[in-house]
Design an enzyme around this catalytic site. Structure first.
Site, PDB file in Angstrom:
ATOM      1  N   LYS A  75       0.814  -1.220   0.000  1.00 41.04           N
ATOM      2  CA  LYS A  75       0.000   0.000   0.000  1.00 41.04           C
ATOM      3  C   LYS A  75       0.848   1.271   0.000  1.00 41.04           C
ATOM      4  O   LYS A  75       0.436   2.260  -0.600  1.00 41.04           O
ATOM      5  CB  LYS A  75      -1.048   0.000   1.113  1.00 41.04           C
ATOM      6  CG  LYS A  75      -0.526  -0.009   2.507  1.00 41.04           C
ATOM      7  CD  LYS A  75      -1.684  -0.116   3.491  1.00 41.04           C
ATOM      8  CE  LYS A  75      -1.218  -0.667   4.817  1.00 41.04           C
ATOM      9  NZ  LYS A  75       0.036  -0.135   5.356  1.00 41.04           N
ATOM     10  N   ARG A 103      -7.244   2.611  11.084  1.00 34.96           N
ATOM     11  CA  ARG A 103      -6.961   1.188  11.249  1.00 34.96           C
ATOM     12  C   ARG A 103      -7.847   0.561  12.314  1.00 34.96           C
ATOM     13  O   ARG A 103      -7.771  -0.644  12.524  1.00 34.96           O
ATOM     14  CB  ARG A 103      -5.505   1.023  11.711  1.00 34.96           C
ATOM     15  CG  ARG A 103      -4.539   0.553  10.645  1.00 34.96           C
ATOM     16  CD  ARG A 103      -3.138   0.765  11.226  1.00 34.96           C
ATOM     17  NE  ARG A 103      -2.194  -0.165  10.706  1.00 34.96           N
ATOM     18  CZ  ARG A 103      -1.215   0.172   9.853  1.00 34.96           C
ATOM     19  NH1 ARG A 103      -1.103   1.388   9.417  1.00 34.96           N
ATOM     20  NH2 ARG A 103      -0.352  -0.734   9.457  1.00 34.96           N
ATOM     21  N   ARG A 144      11.678  -7.976   2.525  1.00 34.68           N
ATOM     22  CA  ARG A 144      11.872  -6.552   2.813  1.00 34.68           C
ATOM     23  C   ARG A 144      12.738  -6.368   4.065  1.00 34.68           C
ATOM     24  O   ARG A 144      13.583  -5.477   4.125  1.00 34.68           O
ATOM     25  CB  ARG A 144      10.514  -5.867   2.991  1.00 34.68           C
ATOM     26  CG  ARG A 144      10.623  -4.357   3.125  1.00 34.68           C
ATOM     27  CD  ARG A 144       9.280  -3.688   3.118  1.00 34.68           C
ATOM     28  NE  ARG A 144       8.564  -3.893   4.366  1.00 34.68           N
ATOM     29  CZ  ARG A 144       7.327  -3.449   4.600  1.00 34.68           C
ATOM     30  NH1 ARG A 144       6.669  -2.809   3.660  1.00 34.68           N
ATOM     31  NH2 ARG A 144       6.737  -3.670   5.758  1.00 34.68           N
ATOM     32  N   ARG A 147      14.042  -3.191   8.010  1.00 39.25           N
ATOM     33  CA  ARG A 147      12.958  -2.660   8.849  1.00 39.25           C
ATOM     34  C   ARG A 147      12.809  -3.555  10.061  1.00 39.25           C
ATOM     35  O   ARG A 147      12.618  -4.762   9.917  1.00 39.25           O
ATOM     36  CB  ARG A 147      11.646  -2.580   8.042  1.00 39.25           C
ATOM     37  CG  ARG A 147      11.088  -1.176   8.000  1.00 39.25           C
ATOM     38  CD  ARG A 147       9.827  -1.102   7.202  1.00 39.25           C
ATOM     39  NE  ARG A 147       8.648  -1.437   8.009  1.00 39.25           N
ATOM     40  CZ  ARG A 147       7.412  -1.179   7.624  1.00 39.25           C
ATOM     41  NH1 ARG A 147       7.198  -0.585   6.464  1.00 39.25           N
ATOM     42  NH2 ARG A 147       6.397  -1.512   8.383  1.00 39.25           N
ATOM     43  N   ARG A 173       1.523  -8.724  13.479  1.00 42.00           N
ATOM     44  CA  ARG A 173       0.932  -7.629  12.692  1.00 42.00           C
ATOM     45  C   ARG A 173      -0.223  -8.119  11.830  1.00 42.00           C
ATOM     46  O   ARG A 173      -1.240  -7.454  11.700  1.00 42.00           O
ATOM     47  CB  ARG A 173       2.010  -6.965  11.824  1.00 42.00           C
ATOM     48  CG  ARG A 173       2.919  -6.061  12.655  1.00 42.00           C
ATOM     49  CD  ARG A 173       4.259  -5.852  11.988  1.00 42.00           C
ATOM     50  NE  ARG A 173       4.185  -5.106  10.770  1.00 42.00           N
ATOM     51  CZ  ARG A 173       5.061  -5.236   9.770  1.00 42.00           C
ATOM     52  NH1 ARG A 173       6.066  -6.084   9.858  1.00 42.00           N
ATOM     53  NH2 ARG A 173       4.933  -4.506   8.689  1.00 42.00           N
TER      54      ARG A 173
END
Ligand code: ADP
Length: 203
Positions: free
Chosen positions: A26, A101, A140, A146, A157
Site C-alpha cells: 500500500k 486502522r 523486505r 525494517r 501484525r
C-alpha cells in the site's frame, strides 16, 4: 503500464484512503496514486517511523509498540493525524495510507472531515494471500532492515490487522466506498487495477 482513459479525474476523488495488510504494497501504491491525483500521501507508518529516532517518552513508547507489531493507541494516532490534516497541502485532498486502522479511528476521521464539510470519497483495499505477504515482508526485512519485518512480528501484525482493521472493510463497504483490488502482481498492473476499481465502483 497505465491506462489514462480509465483513471477517474478531478476533485470528486480527493479524500482517499488506502488499506491493506502489512506487505500488501500500500505504501508503494499510495505514492503513485497520490501523485496522479496531485494530493499528498500521508502515511501514519512513516510518521511513526520518523518519530522513533527522537528521545522523548512518546518516541520510546512508539518504538516499543512498533517493535512488538501492535498498534499505537487511538488517542495518540488520532491527534497526530488531526494535526497533519490541518497542513495547507491537505486542504484540497489527501491520500491516507494506513489510517484509519480501528473503528475508533474511523469515527475520529469522520469528525475531522465533517468540521470542514468533507467526507471520505473512496477507500482502496489491497488484497493478498497471507503466505505471499509473509514472504514479501521477510524479503523486505532482509533488504531494508525494517526492524518490524521479523517473522514473529509479522505474524502479530497480520493477526492485529485481521482483528482490528478487517472490520473497517464492512463499514466502508456499507457506505458504498470500498474498492477492493488484488494486490498481487507488478506495481504498474496493480496501479491500473486500482484506477479501474475507482472508476467502476461509482465512488
Ligand atoms: P504495515 O502496514 O506494513 O504494518 P505501516 O508502515 O503502515 O506498515 O505501519 C507500521 C506500524 O506503524 C504499524 O505496525 C503500527 O505499529 C504503526 N501504525 C501505523 N499506522 C497506524 C494507525 N493508524 N494506528 C495505529 N498504529 C499505526
Amino acid at each position: 503500464m497505465s491506462n489514462a482513459s480509465t483513471r477517474p479525474q478531478g476533485p470528486d476523488l480527493a479524500r482517499l484512503l488506502i488499506m491493506g495488510p502489512p506487505g500488501s504494497g500500500k505504501g508503494t501504491q499510495a505514492s503513485s496514486i497520490a501523485s496522479h491525483f496531485g494530493i499528498p500521501a500521508v502515511s501514519t507508518g512513516d510518521i511513526f517511523r520518523g518519530l522513533q529516532t527522537a528521545s522523548t517518552p512518546l518516541a520510546e513508547r512508539v518504538r516499543g509498540i512498533m517493535a512488538a507489531g501492535g498498534y499505537v493507541d487511538d488517542e495518540t494516532t488520532n491527534a497526530i493525524v488531526a494535526d497533519r490534516l490541518t497542513a495547507s497541502d491537505c486542504r484540497d485532498g489527501f491520500l491516507l495510507d494506513g489510517y484509519p486502522r480501528t473503528l475508533g479511528q474511523v469515527d475520529t476521521l469522520d469528525e475531522i472531515l465533517s468540521t470542514s464539510g468533507h467526507r471520505v470519497d473512496a477507500v482502496i483495499c489491497l488484497q493478498a494471500d497471507e503466505d505471499e505477504l509473509v514472504e514479501r515482508l521477510l524479503r523486505r526485512g532482509r533488504e531494508q532492515g525494517r526492524t518490524d519485518d521479523t517473522e514473529q512480528t509479522i505474524r502479530v501484525r497480520l493477526a492485529v490487522y485481521s482483528q482490528q482493521t478487517v472490520p473497517l472493510m464492512e463499514t466502508y463497504r456499507n457506505r458504498g466506498l470500498l474498492a477492493e483490488v488484488d494486490g498481487l502482481g507488478d506495481i504498474g498492473v496493480v496501479s491500473t487495477r486500482i484506477y479501474q476499481a475507482l472508476s467502476t465502483s461509482g465512488c
